[in-house]
Design an enzyme around this catalytic site. Sequence first.
Site, PDB file in Angstrom:
ATOM      1  N   CYS A  80      14.236  32.216  19.896  1.00 62.80           N
ATOM      2  CA  CYS A  80      14.205  31.597  21.222  1.00 62.80           C
ATOM      3  C   CYS A  80      12.813  31.088  21.569  1.00 62.80           C
ATOM      4  O   CYS A  80      12.632  30.388  22.551  1.00 62.80           O
ATOM      5  CB  CYS A  80      14.692  32.569  22.297  1.00 62.80           C
ATOM      6  N   SER A 356      -0.877  33.008  17.583  1.00 65.23           N
ATOM      7  CA  SER A 356      -2.228  32.868  17.038  1.00 65.23           C
ATOM      8  C   SER A 356      -3.251  33.406  18.031  1.00 65.23           C
ATOM      9  O   SER A 356      -2.979  33.494  19.234  1.00 65.23           O
ATOM     10  CB  SER A 356      -2.520  31.393  16.792  1.00 65.23           C
ATOM     11  N   LYS A 432      -5.904  49.827  26.602  1.00 65.14           N
ATOM     12  CA  LYS A 432      -4.934  49.017  27.344  1.00 65.14           C
ATOM     13  C   LYS A 432      -3.951  49.953  28.027  1.00 65.14           C
ATOM     14  O   LYS A 432      -3.547  50.964  27.441  1.00 65.14           O
ATOM     15  CB  LYS A 432      -4.178  48.106  26.367  1.00 65.14           C
ATOM     16  N   GLN A 715      33.747  43.558  33.693  1.00 66.32           N
ATOM     17  CA  GLN A 715      34.383  44.871  33.541  1.00 66.32           C
ATOM     18  C   GLN A 715      35.732  44.956  34.255  1.00 66.32           C
ATOM     19  O   GLN A 715      36.384  45.983  34.195  1.00 66.32           O
ATOM     20  CB  GLN A 715      33.468  45.960  34.111  1.00 66.32           C
ATOM     21  N   PHE A 746      27.340  48.275  32.263  1.00 68.56           N
ATOM     22  CA  PHE A 746      26.672  49.357  33.004  1.00 68.56           C
ATOM     23  C   PHE A 746      26.989  49.342  34.499  1.00 68.56           C
ATOM     24  O   PHE A 746      26.203  49.840  35.304  1.00 68.56           O
ATOM     25  CB  PHE A 746      25.153  49.301  32.792  1.00 68.56           C
ATOM     26  N   GLU A 750      30.997  44.950  37.265  1.00 63.66           N
ATOM     27  CA  GLU A 750      32.210  45.552  37.817  1.00 63.66           C
ATOM     28  C   GLU A 750      32.764  44.707  38.955  1.00 63.66           C
ATOM     29  O   GLU A 750      33.964  44.463  39.036  1.00 63.66           O
ATOM     30  CB  GLU A 750      31.912  46.974  38.316  1.00 63.66           C
ATOM     31  N   ARG A 828      29.844  58.738  46.406  1.00 66.50           N
ATOM     32  CA  ARG A 828      29.564  59.521  45.193  1.00 66.50           C
ATOM     33  C   ARG A 828      28.215  60.231  45.302  1.00 66.50           C
ATOM     34  O   ARG A 828      28.055  61.355  44.831  1.00 66.50           O
ATOM     35  CB  ARG A 828      29.646  58.645  43.941  1.00 66.50           C
ATOM     36  N   ALA A1027      33.642  54.288  36.274  1.00 69.45           N
ATOM     37  CA  ALA A1027      33.824  55.682  36.687  1.00 69.45           C
ATOM     38  C   ALA A1027      34.062  56.621  35.506  1.00 69.45           C
ATOM     39  O   ALA A1027      34.640  57.698  35.664  1.00 69.45           O
ATOM     40  CB  ALA A1027      34.976  55.798  37.698  1.00 69.45           C
ATOM     41  N   GLU A1210      29.197  58.223  32.156  1.00 69.04           N
ATOM     42  CA  GLU A1210      28.161  58.368  33.174  1.00 69.04           C
ATOM     43  C   GLU A1210      27.499  59.751  33.249  1.00 69.04           C
ATOM     44  O   GLU A1210      26.310  59.838  33.581  1.00 69.04           O
ATOM     45  CB  GLU A1210      28.756  58.045  34.554  1.00 69.04           C
TER      46      GLU A1210
HETATM   47  C1  LIG Z   1       7.245  38.277  24.584  1.00 69.73           C
HETATM   48  C2  LIG Z   1       5.791  37.993  24.706  1.00 69.73           C
HETATM   49  C3  LIG Z   1       4.896  39.045  24.701  1.00 69.73           C
HETATM   50  C4  LIG Z   1       3.536  38.793  24.830  1.00 69.73           C
HETATM   51  N1  LIG Z   1       2.699  39.859  24.823  1.00 69.73           N
HETATM   52  C5  LIG Z   1       1.363  39.657  24.934  1.00 69.73           C
HETATM   53  C6  LIG Z   1       0.489  40.766  24.938  1.00 69.73           C
HETATM   54  O1  LIG Z   1       0.900  41.925  24.807  1.00 69.73           O
HETATM   55  N2  LIG Z   1      -0.829  40.514  25.084  1.00 69.73           N
HETATM   56  C7  LIG Z   1      -1.308  39.242  25.230  1.00 69.73           C
HETATM   57  O2  LIG Z   1      -2.528  39.084  25.360  1.00 69.73           O
HETATM   58  N3  LIG Z   1      -0.494  38.177  25.208  1.00 69.73           N
HETATM   59  C8  LIG Z   1       0.829  38.350  25.078  1.00 69.73           C
HETATM   60  N4  LIG Z   1       1.677  37.273  25.084  1.00 69.73           N
HETATM   61  C9  LIG Z   1       1.136  35.911  25.268  1.00 69.73           C
HETATM   62  C10 LIG Z   1       1.052  35.083  23.969  1.00 69.73           C
HETATM   63  O3  LIG Z   1       1.928  35.541  22.991  1.00 69.73           O
HETATM   64  C11 LIG Z   1      -0.300  35.100  23.364  1.00 69.73           C
HETATM   65  O4  LIG Z   1      -1.210  34.567  24.284  1.00 69.73           O
HETATM   66  C12 LIG Z   1      -0.394  34.362  22.031  1.00 69.73           C
HETATM   67  O5  LIG Z   1      -1.592  34.720  21.377  1.00 69.73           O
HETATM   68  C13 LIG Z   1      -0.346  32.853  22.179  1.00 69.73           C
HETATM   69  O6  LIG Z   1      -0.504  32.264  20.901  1.00 69.73           O
HETATM   70  P1  LIG Z   1       0.419  31.091  20.387  1.00 69.73           P
HETATM   71  O7  LIG Z   1      -0.080  30.707  19.046  1.00 69.73           O
HETATM   72  O8  LIG Z   1       1.843  31.463  20.421  1.00 69.73           O
HETATM   73  O9  LIG Z   1       0.117  29.997  21.482  1.00 69.73           O
HETATM   74  P2  LIG Z   1       0.876  28.656  21.790  1.00 69.73           P
HETATM   75  O10 LIG Z   1       2.007  28.923  22.699  1.00 69.73           O
HETATM   76  O11 LIG Z   1       1.179  27.912  20.554  1.00 69.73           O
HETATM   77  O12 LIG Z   1      -0.268  27.917  22.587  1.00 69.73           O
HETATM   78  C14 LIG Z   1      -0.792  28.423  23.771  1.00 69.73           C
HETATM   79  C15 LIG Z   1      -1.931  27.523  24.278  1.00 69.73           C
HETATM   80  O13 LIG Z   1      -2.986  27.507  23.342  1.00 69.73           O
HETATM   81  C16 LIG Z   1      -3.279  26.185  22.926  1.00 69.73           C
HETATM   82  N5  LIG Z   1      -3.655  26.257  21.505  1.00 69.73           N
HETATM   83  C17 LIG Z   1      -2.900  26.739  20.496  1.00 69.73           C
HETATM   84  N6  LIG Z   1      -3.597  26.655  19.341  1.00 69.73           N
HETATM   85  C18 LIG Z   1      -4.801  26.106  19.634  1.00 69.73           C
HETATM   86  C19 LIG Z   1      -5.948  25.774  18.887  1.00 69.73           C
HETATM   87  N7  LIG Z   1      -6.044  25.992  17.562  1.00 69.73           N
HETATM   88  N8  LIG Z   1      -7.020  25.214  19.525  1.00 69.73           N
HETATM   89  C20 LIG Z   1      -6.971  24.997  20.880  1.00 69.73           C
HETATM   90  N9  LIG Z   1      -5.916  25.289  21.636  1.00 69.73           N
HETATM   91  C21 LIG Z   1      -4.844  25.845  21.025  1.00 69.73           C
HETATM   92  C22 LIG Z   1      -2.000  25.430  23.183  1.00 69.73           C
HETATM   93  O14 LIG Z   1      -2.218  24.059  23.335  1.00 69.73           O
HETATM   94  C23 LIG Z   1      -1.499  26.073  24.427  1.00 69.73           C
HETATM   95  O15 LIG Z   1      -2.126  25.537  25.544  1.00 69.73           O
HETATM   96  C24 LIG Z   1       3.054  37.472  24.950  1.00 69.73           C
HETATM   97  C25 LIG Z   1       3.958  36.400  24.948  1.00 69.73           C
HETATM   98  C26 LIG Z   1       5.304  36.651  24.825  1.00 69.73           C
HETATM   99  C27 LIG Z   1       6.256  35.512  24.824  1.00 69.73           C
HETATM  100  S1  FES Z   2      16.602  35.979  23.336  1.00 70.53           S
HETATM  101 FE1  FES Z   2      14.878  35.770  22.107  1.00 70.53          FE
HETATM  102  S2  FES Z   2      13.859  37.620  22.404  1.00 70.53           S
HETATM  103 FE2  FES Z   2      15.451  37.752  23.869  1.00 70.53          FE
END
Ligand SMILES: Cc1cc2nc3c(=O)[nH]c(=O)nc-3n(C[C@H](O)[C@H](O)[C@H](O)COP(=O)(O)OP(=O)(O)OC[C@H]3O[C@@H](n4cnc5c(N)ncnc54)[C@H](O)[C@@H]3O)c2cc1C
Ligand code: FES
Length: 1279
Positions: A80, A356, A432, A715, A746, A750, A828, A1027, A1210
Amino acid sequence: MKEVTDISSYDATKLVFYVNGKRVEETDVDPKMTLATYLRDKLKLTGTKIGCNEGGCGACTIMVSHVEDGEIKHFSANSCLMPICGVFGKAVTTVEGIGSVAKNRLHPVAHGSQCGFCTPGFVMAMYALLRNNPNPTVSDINLGLQAFYSFAVDENGTLKVSEDNGCGMGENCCKLKKKDENGSCGGEETTPGYTGGDRKRKIQLSDLSDCKPYDPTQELIFPPELKLHGYESKSFAYDHDHTKWYQPVSYENLLCLKRELPHARLISGNSELAIELKFRFIDLPAVINPRQVKELHARHLEDNGVYMGTGMSLTDMDNYTVQLMKELPKERTGVLKHVHEMLHWFAGIHVRNVASVAGNIATASPISDLNPIWMASNARVVLDSDARGEKKVHIDEKFFLGYRKTVIQPDEIIKAVIVPLTQENEHFAAYKQAQRREDDIAIVTGAFLVKLDPKTLIVENIRISYGGMAPTTKLALNTMEKLKGVKWSEEFLDKTLGLLSEELKLPAGVPGGMSQYRLSLALSFFFKFFLEVSKKLNLTEIKFVDCDLKIGQDVPQTLYATQLYQKLWNADDINVADCLHMAFVLSPIAHGTLNSIDYTAAMNVDGVIGYLDDYGSYSNPETFKASRNFYKLPETSRNFQKQALEAESFVFKHFVIHSSLNDNEQVIKNDWSKYDRVVEGSIDMGGQEHFYLETQQCIVIPHEDDELEIIISNQCVNDVQIEVAKCLGIAQHKIQTKVKRIGGGFGGKESTGAILAVPASLAAKKFGKSIKFKFERFDDMAITGTRHPFTLQYKLAVDENGKFIDLDFTALSNSGHTIDLSMGVMQRAMVHADNVYKFANADITGKMCKTHLASNTAFRGFGGPQGMFGTEIMVKHVAEQFGWDHDEIRQKNFYQEGDCTPFGMHLNQCNVTRTWEECRKNSDYDKRLEEVKKFNENNKFRKRGIYLTPTRFGIGFGLKQLNQAGALVLVYTDGSVLVSHGGMEMGQGLHTKILQIAARCLEIPIEKVHIHDTSTDKVPNASATAASVGSDMNGLAVQDACRQIMERLAPFKKLNPDGKWDDWVKAAYVERVSLSASGFGIIHHEPVDFFNGKGAELFGYSVYGTACCEVEVDCLTGDHHLLRTDIVMDVGESLNPAIDIGQIEGAFIQGYGLFTMEEVKIRPDGIRLTRGPGNYKIPSADDAPRHFNVSLLGNSSNKMGIFSSKAIGEPPLFLGSCAFFAIREAVRAYRIQNGKTDYFAFHSPSTPERIRMACEDFVTSHVPPLPEEGSYTPWTTSV
Ligand SMILES: Cc1cc2nc3c(=O)[nH]c(=O)nc-3n(C[C@H](O)[C@H](O)[C@H](O)COP(=O)(O)OP(=O)(O)OC[C@H]3O[C@@H](n4cnc5c(N)ncnc54)[C@H](O)[C@@H]3O)c2cc1C
Ligand code: FES
């Protein structure tokens, strides 16, 4: 030479990839589409489920394979989040690609669980793990299961994976034990009735003998075309309508592209951009994917730093970090060690496999986990642009310019990050804290570096950085400045806490809320750092230096796995030709009047063909009000309970129970002034989101003559049929409502089906077409309501022996804006306010409060847990106020056989004491209680708590008419049997139990019996599956129908005693004897008069259970770990012990989430903040107790249940509160250590914030108090 922006200059302009070994070539797809949507909508591979669409639940996990440096690599990912163009030149494997039920060729990991909705995700995560590593260790598997939910784990057997031998049978492995005479694994005996067992027994309940051993040679091969034609080094560009996708392979082209298209977004892992696309509706005219550029994958050591290219995923980065930690001297790897540790808590593994570090830095989120580390360690980024070339920039106070803003210019890319190696005499640490330990965004992150003169301990350099304390990652510059030159000592600590408290102070209504907790965390993190460094330097003169600060790490982990997996169909998986899709447009404000609607803008959106402005004919104004709900989001009223007490207009209705009416004609009012020992108090308990994995959805297919076929995830097919018929003004017989299975309910499904089924039916009528209507998680959570939050007020008198002599108990529920099921929930709660205790006299009142919130509804336990919670708090209050042992007090007041409850039910076959004693013994409670006391004496900041919690749950609907069920049993001439009943399969194993009942009644093998679906045209007027009585009631109805069939077959059996079932069936058919029967069943019910307080034998029987939990709490952060749980549950003679144990475990975990972590957050203006897995946390796989032992009480039967069994759905949920009370014990130990011995009100849930703020100490004394209530607008309001 062609321009770099010219699509035709790229090696490939068609999107080519493979799915399950089949080639896909796409020329017409929106690059913004996610892989999950493509797989489901275009390829019709519906095994991949969508539970949240935001990377938070794991249901959509798939495996991606690609070539890297000549090698084939595999990784799991959330489809997703994966943009469809991101799989160019790669091979995707979905759950359909690893085996098939139909072909009897299931993959060894394809053994699923519960409702099956998230099973494909689990399976694919494990599959990807095995493809990379056929012999994973326990920790590898733990990592692979990161981000999955814990309640969803297990129905029919769990698999213990041992670190030692890697076998799923753990210590029962046949390699370790001699095979028994029959040649089967393990020699341990099972006790009749499966009593007294633990997880080992669970393994015995599951027959794993059919599982074929894993054979890697049978896997799909990597598509030769992708390797032979070198797709990994092909540049790729794609142009579709409004979005252009560029994927260069040369570094020069990447920089040129950024020069030519400075506002094009770079897309690395897409884990951030996907969220922006979904929730901020950003425009993406051009995107550049730099992942194939080799230069970005560079990594090496350089002067005092580690160079890491941003093309690496966070997983790659982590692996490289671990490699360096092995190669470099320990004192150089201080920062690397904490990068590695932090990455474990950063998102889940499937996000880290694609995300990344560049994306994290560029996003500049104030709660980034890594940016504080970069800031405190003085790391640098390498920025590059075609115009100005490469430069190295420090990530410091000048780097982040504001909320989500950095110094990076539009034409620049982040090429690499340079992570410093620690120098001599430098110390580094990072911490953290999040709402949930694993896969959760931080509340606060802190990172610290200090350089000390080893002789004088003078601070030569110090860097203190925080996430979550400002709109950007923040360096505490003022504090840092003032600490230089100061000697590291206790005075230094005190000074630092004072300075930080001044510099970091947050306003009371700060965005994100929790101002005091966040400051406490920031201070506590520094305190932890101070202790760690002092300990490292062996500074014994510093107080507390001998304290160990890490929690819960010494306990080995127990894992879950599997049950037979099948490819499961849910409502959204059904493809209906020529189907329209429907969605609600929600009001941006929470509460207001709808004057008019302008449809113009909506009609201009591509693909929109119409809207619904006719609400049909509503006979019931309440229904009308509920149905209009989708145009507005409701708001909350602060302190609604207070208002409710003062103004009757806030209360829907009052209910009462007077126990004195059980023996008298008049209510007896005792004189409270005569009692010597009285406690009085009030406690709050929050709501809970259902978080079923499959959101609410339906398909309505119009047929001839006004007929409607409705396939719905609900349900109660009957209620949906009634509501649609009522609103459309047609007879019920024209509406067929059916359900195959639902992906969790859950209670949330219902009474809420009509919210979508009615408008979808109206639309189907209006447009004459089939309508598919699926709630996005985001909307589902805003519209459908939650468990009712409660306030419980009590006044209890006890005698000198601790016996409960008088009780005044008032329960107030936040019902939301319609009454919905609130009356039943309140009733309940009231009939469970006694839990397992005898009160000589009890007056119980229930008030349902009307608020402008979404209407709250049923949730597993249906008010019972709320009522019992108040009681258990009250028991604690008595014990703590009068200095009594809480266990003794409870035992003294336990119900005994034949006792009468305040609501007039006599308890027969009462097993309170038996489950209590057995649990106490099984858990070794008394010995462990002593150990916990010793642990607490020896540890200053980590405390443990152990607790026993009993429960009683009455079985049956509160409303008489609902306690009935029907069934239809059809026998065909080949001897096969089709059973239909009114119950829904939602992962609780109901259909399995019904098949067992039918097979047992008809005396045939279970394979001969089948269930298709639940449908109103087979069984009319069925009650909701709720229930806990699904198998009790439907089982009775099936038993009745089977009895009729058996009576009709009896003459043929007599005539042919040596014959078989098939012979008798054929003979009956030939003789024109009917082979179908409809059955009917009712269960016991006597109505209580809640208006006058007169009780009755309300339920047929009760289910009893006791849990014992031990937890460890980090008192400095509020973090906790559930170390061990033991449960003894009385389920009578279990119909299916494996299913029942799965239900007990699932209910416990759901209750554990309710009482310790799940928090529905609402702004004072009514906007709901918690609308997805990103900000609403339910327990993950990591939160399951490290040791989890469930036993079924032996020698228990039930005169009132089918085949002497008891209901199970339950009753165990309340046992989750045992973890809450164990946490409270740990907090109490800390408070007592700090001189606070009085009873304290500790509200539910026990979030890290509540735990930390209750652990008052010298750190929290630096946190200023909140301003006077009413003088500021808090971020969230209490509901
Ligand atoms: C379910 C979920 C959980 C997460 N948990 C955390 C967490 O625990 N801690 C946390 O800190 N973050 C979390 N994040 C946020 C996110 O995953 C991180 O910030 C992640 O490192 C983003 O990297 P990406 O490569 O997916 O970025 P992308 O979505 O690909 O890009 C994000 C931004 O960075 C820019 N970008 C990407 N690559 C470059 C590049 N080489 N140079 C310049 N700009 C660039 C893009 O243009 C965009 O603006 C979470 C996100 C999700 C969806
Ligand atoms: S549907 Fe992709 S993680 Fe929940």
